[in-house]
Motif scaffolding. Structure first.
Motif, PDB file in Angstrom:
ATOM      1  N   PRO B 355       0.804  -1.225   0.000  1.00  0.00           N
ATOM      2  CA  PRO B 355       0.000   0.000   0.000  1.00  0.00           C
ATOM      3  C   PRO B 355       0.838   1.277   0.000  1.00  0.00           C
ATOM      4  O   PRO B 355       0.559   2.203  -0.763  1.00  0.00           O
ATOM      5  CB  PRO B 355      -0.806  -0.118   1.288  1.00  0.00           C
ATOM      6  CG  PRO B 355      -0.904  -1.589   1.548  1.00  0.00           C
ATOM      7  CD  PRO B 355       0.387  -2.155   1.071  1.00  0.00           C
ATOM      8  N   ILE B 356       1.906   1.309   0.814  1.00  0.00           N
ATOM      9  CA  ILE B 356       2.705   2.540   0.853  1.00  0.00           C
ATOM     10  C   ILE B 356       3.414   2.746  -0.483  1.00  0.00           C
ATOM     11  O   ILE B 356       3.527   3.870  -0.981  1.00  0.00           O
ATOM     12  CB  ILE B 356       3.717   2.549   2.036  1.00  0.00           C
ATOM     13  CG1 ILE B 356       4.398   3.905   2.179  1.00  0.00           C
ATOM     14  CG2 ILE B 356       4.769   1.449   1.903  1.00  0.00           C
ATOM     15  CD1 ILE B 356       3.484   5.053   2.516  1.00  0.00           C
ATOM     16  N   GLY B 357       3.863   1.654  -1.103  1.00  0.00           N
ATOM     17  CA  GLY B 357       4.507   1.764  -2.406  1.00  0.00           C
ATOM     18  C   GLY B 357       3.548   2.252  -3.477  1.00  0.00           C
ATOM     19  O   GLY B 357       3.926   3.006  -4.368  1.00  0.00           O
ATOM     20  N   ALA B 358       2.287   1.823  -3.352  1.00  0.00           N
ATOM     21  CA  ALA B 358       1.285   2.206  -4.351  1.00  0.00           C
ATOM     22  C   ALA B 358       1.012   3.704  -4.341  1.00  0.00           C
ATOM     23  O   ALA B 358       0.521   4.250  -5.321  1.00  0.00           O
ATOM     24  CB  ALA B 358      -0.014   1.433  -4.122  1.00  0.00           C
ATOM     25  N   ILE B 359       1.345   4.372  -3.217  1.00  0.00           N
ATOM     26  CA  ILE B 359       1.207   5.836  -3.218  1.00  0.00           C
ATOM     27  C   ILE B 359       2.563   6.526  -3.349  1.00  0.00           C
ATOM     28  O   ILE B 359       2.700   7.517  -4.056  1.00  0.00           O
ATOM     29  CB  ILE B 359       0.439   6.376  -1.977  1.00  0.00           C
ATOM     30  CG1 ILE B 359       1.074   5.966  -0.648  1.00  0.00           C
ATOM     31  CG2 ILE B 359      -1.026   5.915  -2.017  1.00  0.00           C
ATOM     32  CD1 ILE B 359       0.445   6.640   0.579  1.00  0.00           C
ATOM     33  N   LEU B 360       3.569   5.971  -2.684  1.00  0.00           N
ATOM     34  CA  LEU B 360       4.873   6.634  -2.668  1.00  0.00           C
ATOM     35  C   LEU B 360       5.520   6.663  -4.061  1.00  0.00           C
ATOM     36  O   LEU B 360       6.028   7.708  -4.492  1.00  0.00           O
ATOM     37  CB  LEU B 360       5.783   5.902  -1.663  1.00  0.00           C
ATOM     38  CG  LEU B 360       6.919   6.669  -1.019  1.00  0.00           C
ATOM     39  CD1 LEU B 360       6.468   8.018  -0.483  1.00  0.00           C
ATOM     40  CD2 LEU B 360       7.530   5.839   0.112  1.00  0.00           C
ATOM     41  N   SER B 361       5.469   5.529  -4.752  1.00  0.00           N
ATOM     42  CA  SER B 361       6.149   5.480  -6.050  1.00  0.00           C
ATOM     43  C   SER B 361       5.588   6.520  -7.024  1.00  0.00           C
ATOM     44  O   SER B 361       6.350   7.331  -7.554  1.00  0.00           O
ATOM     45  CB  SER B 361       6.080   4.072  -6.651  1.00  0.00           C
ATOM     46  OG  SER B 361       6.565   3.132  -5.724  1.00  0.00           O
ATOM     47  N   PRO B 362       4.254   6.547  -7.260  1.00  0.00           N
ATOM     48  CA  PRO B 362       3.752   7.567  -8.190  1.00  0.00           C
ATOM     49  C   PRO B 362       3.925   8.999  -7.678  1.00  0.00           C
ATOM     50  O   PRO B 362       4.102   9.914  -8.483  1.00  0.00           O
ATOM     51  CB  PRO B 362       2.266   7.229  -8.364  1.00  0.00           C
ATOM     52  CG  PRO B 362       1.930   6.208  -7.352  1.00  0.00           C
ATOM     53  CD  PRO B 362       3.201   5.586  -6.870  1.00  0.00           C
TER      54      PRO B 362
END
Lengths: 267, 508
Positions: B355-362
């Motif tokens: 979940p954190i990657g799904a927001i942090l990356s973009p």
């Protein structure tokens, strides 16, 4: 009390028996139910899919329909739609810079309740059998939907109400707090992951030996029921409003017209 | 005479390992097909989940701690430039050297240059997300410098020429038999009689690493926290390999994202309660190393810190998304995520999965970079991540925000609207009026015809085919609730008409 029913679009169009059950319950408690005819949908499908612009008229319509003094509280048989009304509507209004709409949306949200929340917190229902005449002699398992659980913090309100139904055999659902995988358009955009989540949910339901799975959100129940149907399971789904409205004289139809089932469900 | 240099153009997006190279649904489809992976992940995430819940339940003030963590991070983000300068001043005053890196390329070049200056060609590494993010190991290899991971799980992944799939337990996708096989194949001098007993495997790794610790002259680390009021850096770990790397070599190079700052030592109190409980489900992690500058005759004599932006300022510029920078990399969100649990970390492409990657990356790369716009949709919005996050990042709200950023970024740029665009537009029209919805509902009996004698719809076209791949749709009812209600509550024609009744016999 004068109670405005927000049927929600999915119940209105696909599960009218659920809304009729909600009306029955509230009237049995001596309250008057009104149905603001301008209502349509909470708009969370648009919001959650990223279509904020398209959500604005949907939200504005809901606010217009419910921003009246014609009722004391509003109720919906859905945790998800109530969470949208309470939490998303003011945000959507803010995103389009409409301060007046934001204020009205906040006011509407403040007097909107999820069904079990209204029954327990406002109307003081602690014993469904005694207060509503609820009777449902079936083995049932219960899925607490995510938005009711985590956005509205319904806690055990729904489960407590179910437990107090006469004749019910309520089986604990393993990993009950796990999402069923519905997630609105997630079920289509990420159909594989959604299906994998659903597979585990239906396996857990099967493990309980229940003949049907209940819950407080018609959308999740449609998802779970659709999966059970595809797997050829005899287990069906039924909204908890219909279990609460069910009495010895007038039992709920567990193989009613819009249930997906193989027709072998509990009698 | 003065020259106007102007402001650097903002936002500066991140580079390196922050990208999904294929769309999430495509990658997820492949990963879901790996039954071994799903079994391993299911077992591992459930174990960590239960441990975390037990540890969190011990603290009566857990919610207040989360609030405090969130508030401290919010204040750090609000005065980041000031705190960075304060940190730089203190770190420098105590003998450290600060390097500023705008993106992955700059950071990699700085680290390689520093290693080259020592004349060494080998470095030992402490597990670090920042160096994964910038692809440091691969870059150093190109430059003729070998980096040895010393965290057990990172070592396993490195020996297998694989990528980590979890930020805390990078080898979560491998079981012990696979690990034994990797050691036998890739570890020089591994005992051919090696069993898959975890203790035996750990001892084999220990013997292998001990040689590296004792000979290494240069170490590269990340940092969990940096304390602005003293210029102190902190690494929180379990195995003690970090302590070895931080104390034995002559040169220590740390790479840290700028958002890791905390204003004071006292703030560490909050985070040292939040982090171990949230990440490994422990009251306290075994090793916490803190270092403040160079101490003559003790520990590394050359200390460098590379302060990394790499898209963090871009994330900070997004008012709705900036709290993603509060992340302390505990991994609680991925351990509770039903999507991550089934796909594993590789499906997300980026160093930051779940979940954190799904927001942090973009947020760090911009929404339209490679396939990163598919990441915010990799969630059913169940909200488990928000509940688990020790610094209360409202991940579901940010996911929804980024979906709208994605949709808006494509408006007016497509020759033809997508099915989703067209459907949403039509639904917006239909669902913004009770009258219109009522009219459409008059067509419900048509749906019953489509459903046929089985009373279910099993195949739908287009995007809706995603639904019917594993789910039926019930035949719609004869009439909507709205229509039933209108009949029941029709205005009485004469004053003697009876009150509407809801106890109609034909209703269930």
């Amino acid at each position: 009390m004068r109670i405005a029913l927000f049927a929600t679009c999915i119940v209105d169009a696909m599960y009218p028996a659920t809304a009729r059950a909600a009306v029955k319950i509230l009237e049995r408690l001596g309250h008057e139910v009104v149905f603001p005819s301008g209502q349509a949908c909470c708009g969370q499908m648009h919001v959650n899919s990223g279509y904020l612009q398209e959500a604005v008229p949907v939200v504005a319509n809901h606010v217009a329909a419910f921003d009246t003094d014609d009722y004391d509280v509003a109720v919906a048989p859905s945790g998800s739609c109530v969470a949208s009304v309470k939490h998303q509507h003011p945000t959507v209004a803010r995103s389009c810079g409409d301060k007046a709409l934001e204020a009205r949306a906040t006011a509407v949200g403040a007097k909107t309740y999820e069904l079990s929340e209204l029954l327990v917190d406002v109307l003081g229902v602690t014993d469904a059998a005694a207060q509503l005449g609820s009777f449902f002699p079936h083995r049932v398992t219960y899925h607490p939907s995510c938005h009711g659980m985590r956005l509205l913090r319904l806690g055990d309100r729904q489960a407590q109400l179910l437990r107090s139904v006469k004749g019910i055999d309520l089986a604990d659902l393993p990993e009950a707090d796990q999402c069923c995988g519905f997630g609105g358009t997630f079920s289509m955009k990420n159909a594989d992951v959604s299906s994998a989540m659903l597979e585990d949910k239906t396996a857990n339901i099967a493990a309980t030996g229940a003949t049907l799975c209940t819950g407080g959100d018609a959308s999740c129940l449609m998802h779970i029921g659709g999966g059970l149907s595809r797997q050829g399971s005899a287990v069906t789904t039924l909204h908890l409003a219909e279990i609460l409205a069910s009495t010895a004289e007038e039992p709920a139809s567990v193989t009613g017209e819009v249930r997906v089932s193989t027709g072998k469900a509990a009698r | 005479m003065s020259t106007f240099l102007g402001m650097p153009s903002l936002p500066v997006y991140g580079t390196g390992n922050l990208f999904a190279s294929e769309s999430f649904p495509t990658a997820a489809h492949r990963e879901l097909g790996n039954a071994q992976l799903r079994a391993n992940l299911g077992h591992a995430t459930h174990t960590i989940r239960d441990k975390r819940l037990k540890m969190v339940a011990e603290l009566p003030d857990w919610e207040q701690l989360r609030d405090a963590g969130s508030a401290i991070k919010e204040s750090v983000m609000a005065r980041l430039p000031e705190l960075l300068e304060q940190f730089e001043e203190n770190f420098t005053a105590r003998g450290g050297v600060i390097h500023w890196a705008r993106d992955a390329d700059e950071a990699n070049a700085i680290v390689a240059g520093l290693v080259r200056d020592t004349g060494e060609t080998e470095v030992v590494k402490v597990k670090s997300m920042a160096t994964q993010e910038i692809g440091l190991n691969e870059y150093l290899e190109e430059q003729g410098i070998t980096a040895f991971e010393t965290d057990l799980a990172e070592l396993i992944v490195q020996l297998d020429h694989d990528k980590p799939s979890h930020i805390l337990v990078p080898a979560i996708h491998k079981n012990r038999t696979e690990i034994r096989d990797i050691f036998l194949r890739e570890m020089p001098g591994a005992d051919p009689q090696l069993t898959d007993d975890p203790a035996v495997l750990a001892m084999a790794a220990r013997a292998h690493l001990r040689r590296k610790f004792l000979s290494a002259k240069v170490a590269v680390s990340g940092a969990n926290f940096a304390l602005a009021d003293s210029g102190t850096l902190a690494v929180v770990e379990s195995e003690g390999n970090g302590r070895m790397c931080l104390t034995l070599p002559e040169t220590l190079i740390t790479v840290m994202g700028v958002e890791k700052l905390l204003p004071t030592w006292q703030d560490l109190e909050v985070f040292m309660q939040l982090l171990p409980r949230s990440s490994t489900g422990e009251r306290m992690n075994p090793y916490t190393s803190l270092w403040t500058g160079v101490t003559e005759g003790d520990g590394p004599q050359n200390m460098h810190l590379v302060l990394l932006d790499n898209g963090r300022s871009a994330a900070l510029a997004d008012e709705m998304g900036r709290s993603a920078l509060h992340c302390i990399r505990c991994s609680a969100c991925m351990n509770v995520c039903p999507v991550y649990e089934r796909t594993g970390g590789h499906a997300y492409g980026s160093t930051y999965p779940g979940p954190i990657g799904a927001i942090l990356s973009p947020l760090m790369t911009g929404i339209q970079a490679e396939e990163n716009n598919s990441l915010p949709y990799a969630s059913s919005l169940c909200g488990a991540c928000y509940d688990a996050c020790p610094v209360k990042i409202n991940i579901p709200d940010i996911l929804v925000h980024l979906r709208s950023v994605d949709v808006d970024s494509k408006r007016g740029k497509k020759k033809l609207p997508s099915q989703m665009d067209a459907g949403m537009k039509a639904a917006s029209w239909a669902l913004s009026s009770g009258k219109r919805l009522g009219l459409i509902e008059k067509g419900l009996p048509l749906g019953r015809l489509v459903a046929g004698p089985d009373q279910k719809i099993t195949k739908l076209p287009g995007i809706a085919a995603g639904w019917t791949q594993s789910r039926d749709i019930p035949a719609p009812p004869q009439e909507s609730f709205r229509s039933w209600w209108a009949k029941e509550h029709r205005k009485p024609d004469t004053s003697s008409a009876p009150e509407p009744s809801h106890e109609k016999k034909d209703q269930p």
